[in-house]
Design an enzyme around this catalytic site. Structure first.
Site, mmCIF file in Angstrom:
data_model
loop_
_atom_site.group_PDB
_atom_site.id
_atom_site.type_symbol
_atom_site.label_atom_id
_atom_site.label_comp_id
_atom_site.label_asym_id
_atom_site.label_seq_id
_atom_site.Cartn_x
_atom_site.Cartn_y
_atom_site.Cartn_z
ATOM 1 N N GLU A 35 -39.165 -73.530 27.342
ATOM 2 C CA GLU A 35 -40.568 -73.450 26.892
ATOM 3 C C GLU A 35 -40.597 -73.224 25.386
ATOM 4 O OE1 GLU A 35 -43.722 -73.865 28.090
ATOM 5 O OE2 GLU A 35 -44.221 -73.382 26.006
ATOM 6 N N SER A 49 -59.313 -75.349 33.922
ATOM 7 C CA SER A 49 -60.532 -74.849 34.575
ATOM 8 C C SER A 49 -60.260 -74.139 35.894
ATOM 9 C CB SER A 49 -61.498 -75.993 34.852
ATOM 10 O OG SER A 49 -61.783 -76.704 33.694
ATOM 11 N N ILE A 51 -59.669 -75.455 38.949
ATOM 12 C CA ILE A 51 -60.284 -76.060 40.142
ATOM 13 C C ILE A 51 -59.201 -76.606 41.069
ATOM 14 C CG2 ILE A 51 -61.905 -77.802 40.993
ATOM 15 C CD1 ILE A 51 -63.264 -76.014 39.062
ATOM 16 N N HIS A 53 -59.149 -79.253 43.544
ATOM 17 C CA HIS A 53 -60.098 -80.345 43.797
ATOM 18 C C HIS A 53 -60.163 -80.751 45.270
ATOM 19 C CE1 HIS A 53 -61.445 -81.208 39.735
ATOM 20 N NE2 HIS A 53 -60.221 -80.895 39.333
ATOM 21 N N LYS A 254 -65.063 -85.847 34.740
ATOM 22 C CA LYS A 254 -65.799 -85.343 35.904
ATOM 23 C C LYS A 254 -67.048 -84.580 35.486
ATOM 24 C CE LYS A 254 -61.675 -85.242 38.801
ATOM 25 N NZ LYS A 254 -60.393 -85.089 38.112
ATOM 26 N N CYS A 405 -58.389 -51.053 30.428
ATOM 27 C CA CYS A 405 -59.460 -52.034 30.172
ATOM 28 C C CYS A 405 -60.632 -51.684 31.070
ATOM 29 C CB CYS A 405 -58.959 -53.446 30.466
ATOM 30 S SG CYS A 405 -60.266 -54.676 30.586
#
Lengths: 490, 119, 418
Positions: A35, A49, A51, A53, A254, A405
């Site tokens: 990486e 996002s 999702i 699908h 989309k 937090c």
């Protein structure tokens, strides 16, 4: 550096490379995961996002459609093994005109052909009863109950943790700049002169897959970044929907979605704007307005007051519009995994299987590892447990009793776990724990997190960064600079 | 001579005017309280400010202890004062109002702690 | 799990929480304060500059000194204090309130209580709230975070910084950065007038020749890893003049772009929030829409001066004690912001009792007047010297002053600024 010869080196520890690494870790193989950033998931995957699908957006002629539907079905088991946040909340496509309904019919046919589970056409009242927050003007749409949402970076972190547990070696800050074919396979050299040797190479380098292919003198292709800006709303936003809401798509993307994230916030986006730069992840004022007006058309209660942050992701897009996953025709022992844009995240478990099969076909011998353990430990999260459970947990480790937090209720113990898992930057901790991800965006906890990183790693404050490289936070202490505030007083 | 200024003695921020022939006879108008007269005169003769800062301390609960001058000090000494303060190191315990630096540069003003730090 | 029975749980041990708790304890009720940090005092502890206490103590104190005067009083009272404790949840049944707070030393503690006081202050608006475009490098700090890093930890967040926002916090931080040896290259203010006190413009900016750009906004942030520069765009009549934008090189950006009451817990349990203040809707007794749950200080609405927080919170404490005494409040009617008024707290008043109000105006004006009307009839009028949105205005209506209460009307008390 490492003298051992790896069987497979995977370039890129995004979701694709990490899933392949984990898959290969179930066989008797030496696997290296390379990486270029200082932590995994810090490229394309971190701004995804999230999702999962529903298998209806693309025709069955695409490889990506086949892998999407296969991948979707694999998530329940993965969640049980890897404990990343995942929910099959269902996906809806909302149409606002009779013309748009024609496209919805097409999507429905795609879904049927792709063998998507449970997909249905909905009239207006069915749409509104499923999702009362939709705009009243909706005329109908599509419902795909198998669709869902995950936290993409947490998914990557879990995949990598599992891969490492099963023997994969991770090399971060390893930016591949040259490679040579030799009797062992490949010698792969990083920008700062580190070198590893591997018999096979998998190119899963996202936006940079074209450049990496070039480094190996393999196929020529071009990855065009397509920018996607997203906006995150407070978890108290009244606009949070039950389902992921899609508009009717156009030919480019989309569209702008309303996404009830699995952790309770609401996300709007992404835009879809092709650009040349693979680095430019800036956000723009114009797109903010565009995203809001598009999202509000579907869910009118969305309010700009609820925005807590915005960010940008870049999708790695190939001209074909499809995934390119194949054995290189130009170079031996090289597998290309490129153009993994949407629905890449959904397809990823199936991509890993697919790549494993390609490697086998190409001559890599696969024998199952008897010691392979697909599960990782589940880290308790203070935000989601009952008072009694919390009390027990604090007894076992008092650091759970220290909320660092406040917006996302993340305890010190969770931050320590992130550091121990190798996430030692502010962003790494943010994506692993959600600390700094809430409404104050780190205003109250950044200083405390810096202290915990220092204590757990022994790093000096100057060496703590937001996300590696030159993203330093604090360079000086009071007394380091000479004060000359009033200039020369007469 | 004449100079218009804003009194900073308190949050009111009165717009005051100082008029003078010589340094011994400065007339201040526009002030709503006596502090305006003092401020107006000082701003002409030798502008002064209250200084607040922090000093390194060996505390387990706090990295720095806040300090403040007991009154205004001439602007001209502030940079040097701050640079000196930043080189200091204090040991606990220190109580609020403890004098950290007495009679700063013969101004008659002290530097005091504004917080108690016991451990 | 530890269980504690107490009359009042005060959430937050800053200036508001301590003042309220002291008043409640004074009246003989049992009070517990739950404070998140390792000491009481709240944000005052990082406000090491002077200027606190002129109203309340008639002397000019630093923030920590102001806090310590109250901490000393709390320490010598019967108030029980839990430090390092975060209140996670509140449950309300018909008569009972339960709160859950956790800390390292105590585990999860279940509080069975009669009343709760929200006194947990506010949070800073940030880059997301103002939607500043550009890259997302390190070096962007909210002013409060920077203040904490500087004043409590001794760090320097940047050598060359730009401050966004000319409220007092932005101005104070501009001076602080200068006083630790950093260069403050500019203060950017979206409004055509400075938001902070004039005295702070003088002693925090003018003293150091720091330029103040009024009617300007940050157009874009540059820098891949760390902030490298920002674009600044002038506004003319509120419209961005992109062709006149200019660039300022800097390695850090301090955002002092406003505060918002931190009402997540209140919202979670269904308390109605006033969208103008982001604090709960409260009656004359500063009680929220739910019985036994009160709010005071910056969690109710953001104050300019801690002295006002103390005043409001002491009153809140007395109202809580009245409630615990089962003292039945007199009839109440709504209040409403009229012409040029942004908000008015509280949202109800009682014609028979004394009423104290805080409000913010929406205009800048010299020699303005505050007019109070009930059922269309003017009740009182007050001359105001200079008003601006960033400066809170207070006034009182004594009991009996409103005489025209009638069943035929809504009896709403309307406040105008003219």
């Amino acid at each position: 550096m490492s003298k051992e010869i790896f069987d497979v080196a995977i370039i890129g520890a995004g979701v694709v490379g990490s899933a392949i690494a984990r898959k290969l870790s179930s066989y008797n193989l030496k696997v290296a995961l390379l990486e270029k950033e200082c932590d995994v998931s810090f490229g394309v995957s971190k701004a995804n996002s999230g999702i999962i699908h529903g298998g209806f957006h693309h025709g069955s002629e695409y490889l990506k459609s086949k892998l999407e539907v296969q991948g979707n079905r694999m998530f329940d088991r993965l969640e049980q093994e890897l404990h990343f946040p995942f929910r099959r909340c269902g996906i809806m496509v909302a149409a606002f005109s009779v013309e748009e309904m024609k496209t919805v019919e097409q999507l429905y046919m795609n879904g049927v052909n792709n063998k998507a589970v449970g997909i249905e056409m909905c009239n207006r009242s069915r749409m509104l009863s499923l999702e009362p927050k939709l705009n009243d003007d909706v005329v109908g749409g599509l419902y795909a109950p198998a669709g869902g949402i995950i936290e993409p970076y947490r998914f990557v972190f879990s995949l990598v943790e599992s891969a490492l547990k099963n023997g994969v070696k991770l090399f971060t800050e390893f930016k591949v700049t040259s490679a040579e074919h030799n009797s062992n396979g490949y010698g792969i050299v990083s920008e700062d002169g580190k070198k590893i040797e591997s018999r096979w190479v998998v190119n899963a380098s996202g936006l940079f897959a074209d450049e990496v292919s070039g480094i190996f003198n393999a196929e020529e292709f071009k990855i065009t970044p397509r920018k996607g800006e997203e906006f995150l709303l407070d978890r108290n936003s009244a606009a949070r929907t039950e389902h992921v809401i899609f508009p009717v798509p156009d030919h480019v993307s989309k569209g702008i979605l309303v996404i009830p994230t699995v952790e309770g916030t609401t996300m709007l986006g992404p835009t879809a704007i092709p650009q040349d730069s693979k680095e430019d992840v800036s956000t723009t004022a114009i797109n903010l307005k565009m995203v809001f007006s598009s999202a509000r058309r579907m869910v009118p209660s969305i309010s700009g007051r609820d925005i807590i942050t915005s960010f940008t992701g870049l999708r790695p897009v190939l001209e074909s519009g499809d995934f390119y996953i194949d054995v290189s025709a130009k170079q031996p022992n090289l597998i290309q995994v490129a153009g993994i844009q949407s629905p890449g995240l959904t397809a990823v478990p199936a991509i890993a299987e697919y790549v494993k099969d390609l490697l086998k076909k190409d001559g890599l011998v696969l024998t199952e590892k008897s010691s392979y353990d697909p599960t990782i430990d589940k880290l308790p999260r203070m935000r989601t447990i009952s008072p009694v459970e919390a009390d027990e947990l604090i007894k076992s480790d008092p650091a759970f009793g220290e909320i660092v937090c406040r917006c996302e209720s993340v305890s010190e113990a969770e931050i320590v776990a992130a550091v121990k898992n190798g996430h030692t930057t502010l962003d790494g901790i943010k994506f692993y724990t959600r600390a700094q991800m809430g409404r104050c965006q780190g205003g109250f906890c950044t200083d405390r997190i810096i202290k915990i990183i220092q204590r757990e790693t022994g790093l000096s404050y100057e060496d703590i960064t937001k996300r590696g490289k030159a993203s330093w936070i604090l360079e000086d202490k009071i007394g380091d600079l000479e004060v000359n505030s009033y200039g020369n007083m007469e | 001579m004449k100079k218009e200024m804003i009194c900073i003695s308190c949050p009111m921020g009165c717009r005051i005017t100082a008029e003078w022939e010589n340094d011994n006879d400065i007339k201040v108008t526009g002030n709503k309280c006596p502090r305006g007269i003092v401020y107006g005169r000082e701003e002409i003769l030798s502008p002064r400010r209250v200084v607040t800062a922090t000093i390194d301390i060996n505390s387990s609960s706090l990295g720095r202890i806040p300090v403040m001058t007991t009154g205004t000090v001439p602007k001209g000494i502030i940079d040097s004062l701050l640079n000196r303060i930043y080189k200091m190191h204090l040991e606990t315990p220190i109580a609020r109002d403890d004098i950290i630096m007495k009679n700063i540069d013969d101004t008659g003003i002290d530097l005091i702690a504004t917080r108690t730090v016991t451990t | 799990m530890k269980e504690i029975k107490v009359d009042t749980l005060v959430i937050g041990g800053g200036s508001a929480g301590m003042a309220a708790a002291l008043e409640i304890a004074e009246r003989g009720f049992s009070v517990t304060i739950a404070e998140r940090e390792n000491s009481m005092g709240g944000i005052l502890n990082q406000c090491i500059h002077n200027g606190f206490g002129l109203h309340h103590f008639k002397e000019e104190l630093s923030g920590p000194a102001y806090a310590e005067k109250f901490i000393d009083m709390v320490d010598s009272s019967k108030i029980k204090v839990f430090l390092d404790m975060t209140v996670m949840d509140i449950e309300q049944t018909t008569d009972d309130l339960t709160a859950y707070g956790l800390s390292r030393d105590n585990g999860m503690v279940k509080f069975s209580i009669k009343t709760v006081v929200f006194a947990n202050g506010c949070r800073e608006r940030n880059r997301g709230s103002i939607g500043t475009p550009g890259t997302r490098p390190s070096g962007i700090f909210t002013a409060g975070l920077a203040q904490r890093l500087v004043n409590m930890e001794g760090f320097i967040p940047g050598k060359e910084c730009v401050v966004v926002g000319s409220g007092d916090i932005g101005l104070i931080m501009a001076r602080r950065m200068t006083w630790i040896g950093s260069k403050v290259k500019a203060v950017i203010e979206i409004q055509p007038y400075p938001a902070g006190l004039t005295r702070n413009i003088v002693q925090c900016l003018n003293d150091f020749d720091i330029p103040l750009y009024l009617s300007h906004v940050v157009g874009e942030i540059h820098g891949r890893d760390r902030v490298e520069s920002i674009d600044v765009i002038p506004l003319e009549n509120g419209v961005e003049q992109k062709d006149k934008s200019f660039n300022i090189k800097c390695d850090s950006l301090l955002l002092a772009v406003g505060l918002v009451p931190d009402n997540e817990l209140a919202q979670k349990i269904g308390i109605t929030i006033n969208p103008e203040t982001n604090g709960p809707v409260v009656n004359r007794q500063l009680m929220t829409g739910q019985n036994g749950i009160f709010a005071c200080g910056n969690v109710l609405h953001v104050h300019d001066l801690v002295d006002f927080v103390t005043e409001e919170s002491e009153r809140c404490g007395r109202y809580v004690a009245d409630y615990l005494d089962n003292k039945k409040p007199a009839d109440q009617y709504k209040t409403t912001p009229g012409k040029n008024v942004k908000y008015l707290v509280p949202n109800y008043y009682s014609p028979k009792e004394d009423n104290k109000f805080y409000l913010r105006t929406m205009i800048v004006k010299n020699r303005a007047e505050l007019v109070v009307k009930v059922n269309g009839k003017e009740i009182t009028r007050k001359k105001l010297n200079h008003i601006q949105p960033s400066e809170m205005i207070s006034f009182s209506i004594p009991g009996g002053k409103v005489e025209n209460i009638s069943e035929l009307h809504n009896n709403i008390l309307e406040v105008q600024i003219v």
